[in-house]
Motif scaffolding. Sequence first.
Motif, mmCIF file in Angstrom:
data_model
loop_
_atom_site.group_PDB
_atom_site.id
_atom_site.type_symbol
_atom_site.label_atom_id
_atom_site.label_comp_id
_atom_site.label_asym_id
_atom_site.label_seq_id
_atom_site.Cartn_x
_atom_site.Cartn_y
_atom_site.Cartn_z
ATOM 1 N N MET A 1 0.848 -1.202 0.000
ATOM 2 C CA MET A 1 0.000 0.000 0.000
ATOM 3 C C MET A 1 0.881 1.248 0.000
ATOM 4 S SD MET A 1 -3.183 1.054 2.493
ATOM 5 C CE MET A 1 -2.362 0.539 3.992
ATOM 6 N N ARG A 2 0.550 2.163 -0.910
ATOM 7 C CA ARG A 2 1.258 3.439 -0.945
ATOM 8 C C ARG A 2 0.574 4.417 0.002
ATOM 9 N NH1 ARG A 2 0.983 6.066 -6.472
ATOM 10 N NH2 ARG A 2 -1.216 5.767 -5.977
ATOM 11 N N PHE A 3 1.352 5.296 0.600
ATOM 12 C CA PHE A 3 0.810 6.372 1.426
ATOM 13 C C PHE A 3 1.129 7.708 0.776
ATOM 14 C CE2 PHE A 3 0.896 2.952 4.500
ATOM 15 C CZ PHE A 3 -0.264 3.178 5.241
ATOM 16 N N LYS A 234 -10.232 1.122 -3.967
ATOM 17 C CA LYS A 234 -8.841 1.140 -4.420
ATOM 18 C C LYS A 234 -8.012 2.190 -3.690
ATOM 19 C CE LYS A 234 -9.975 -1.952 -7.435
ATOM 20 N NZ LYS A 234 -9.581 -3.363 -7.191
ATOM 21 N N ALA A 235 -8.692 3.157 -3.072
ATOM 22 C CA ALA A 235 -7.976 4.209 -2.355
ATOM 23 C C ALA A 235 -8.835 4.680 -1.180
ATOM 24 C CB ALA A 235 -7.644 5.378 -3.274
ATOM 25 N N PHE A 292 -8.288 -1.234 8.066
ATOM 26 C CA PHE A 292 -7.486 -1.962 7.090
ATOM 27 C C PHE A 292 -7.500 -3.467 7.335
ATOM 28 C CE2 PHE A 292 -6.036 2.399 7.265
ATOM 29 C CZ PHE A 292 -6.136 2.751 5.933
ATOM 30 N N ALA A 296 -8.419 -3.475 1.599
ATOM 31 C CA ALA A 296 -7.003 -3.528 1.223
ATOM 32 C C ALA A 296 -6.766 -2.599 0.041
ATOM 33 C CB ALA A 296 -6.604 -4.959 0.884
ATOM 34 N N PRO A 297 -6.809 -1.282 0.276
ATOM 35 C CA PRO A 297 -6.634 -0.338 -0.837
ATOM 36 C C PRO A 297 -5.195 -0.336 -1.347
ATOM 37 C CG PRO A 297 -6.628 0.831 1.241
ATOM 38 C CD PRO A 297 -6.978 -0.604 1.567
ATOM 39 N N ASP A 298 -5.037 0.069 -2.588
ATOM 40 C CA ASP A 298 -3.694 0.247 -3.136
ATOM 41 C C ASP A 298 -3.037 1.502 -2.572
ATOM 42 O OD1 ASP A 298 -4.069 -1.977 -4.865
ATOM 43 O OD2 ASP A 298 -5.126 -0.689 -6.294
ATOM 44 N N THR A 299 -3.872 2.496 -2.231
ATOM 45 C CA THR A 299 -3.363 3.809 -1.826
ATOM 46 C C THR A 299 -4.170 4.339 -0.651
ATOM 47 O OG1 THR A 299 -2.791 4.300 -4.132
ATOM 48 C CG2 THR A 299 -2.877 6.164 -2.608
ATOM 49 N N THR A 300 -3.473 4.920 0.318
ATOM 50 C CA THR A 300 -4.124 5.663 1.386
ATOM 51 C C THR A 300 -3.570 7.077 1.396
ATOM 52 O OG1 THR A 300 -4.592 3.747 2.779
ATOM 53 C CG2 THR A 300 -4.447 5.880 3.878
ATOM 54 N N ARG A 326 0.400 -0.287 11.063
ATOM 55 C CA ARG A 326 -0.238 -0.231 9.748
ATOM 56 C C ARG A 326 0.456 0.783 8.853
ATOM 57 N NH1 ARG A 326 -3.656 -4.373 8.286
ATOM 58 N NH2 ARG A 326 -4.716 -5.104 10.175
#
Length: 334
Positions: A1-3, A234-235, A292, A296-300, A326
């Motif tokens: 996951m990207r932040f 997704k986000a 979470f 399970a998003p790709d981006t937060t 997290r």
Amino acid sequence: MRFLLNISTHANDLSIAGERWEHAFSLLDETGFDGYELYPVGDYVYDSIPGEIIGGIHLRFFVMLKQIWYNDRRQLLAMFDNERNIEMYYGGTSRETIVACYREQLELARRFNCPYVVFHPVHYELDYIFNWNPPWSWEEMVDLSADVINEVVRDTAYDGWILFENLWWPGNFRLDSVREIDRLFDRLEYSKPGLVLDTGHILNKNRFLASEKEAVAYLLGEVDRLGSHRDLVKAVHLCKSLSGDYVRASMEMHEPFDGAETFWERFTVAARHVRRIDEHDAFSHASIAGLFERIAPDTTVFEFSFRSKEEWVDKIHRQKQSLGERFFTRKERS
């Protein structure tokens, strides 16, 4: 996951980012984030932004779309007072202006190689912004939003995700039911639709939340009700909003626009009202990490409002602490 962090091309944000975005780079190093979700506004030379730090684009939120999309001149003039105000607000006076704006921003996302863009499937008007009692249905507004996006994507090279973000106003896309998602996605002529879950907007639906612990429990319950549709998230726009006291009081106002005679005066009152509802604050309670366990998003995106770098960094650190393990960076993994 990207932040990611949120940033715009408003003057205040640009002053923090630095002329060559050098301070934006250093903030990522300081906080351990991967980049920014960009809200592009105004006449800005986007080539000056280092593309590697832009992880997503938030498309412009026009708020009032119905009348210009259907070329309802009578209602447009009733809302905006005159043609000049219509042109100033939208950048033009026809639906082609809306389409051109979104296509330009999709092209910007393509140039930045952004995996997603964000769109608000929402229409709202100043007359109902205090009483939350619009004379239209969410079905009408979902159909309108699908029409807009379908027209926009008929001529675009962008092939990333178009993510639809929930808001709190009744008669719109609130994620009250999976029927909203199904109706929207069934009408889309685009192969990669998904959702952005805005946590603050979920909380804004409930004006009786009294504490952050209670707010997180409500949020998790709303997410659970989505069932398998949670996989479409997704986000996440992760932020807190506990403005129920203000919302309840504002609904009792008899003349909220008293003294505001022009469109721009009314719009200023409305914008101030919305900012008080949608606080864009940081979570502090550790229970937010439970979100979470459900998605399970790709981006937060830590989506905050801020007037200074110091305020921004304080909110970032508070929310990072609430997520605990997290949240982690590449540096901490290595």
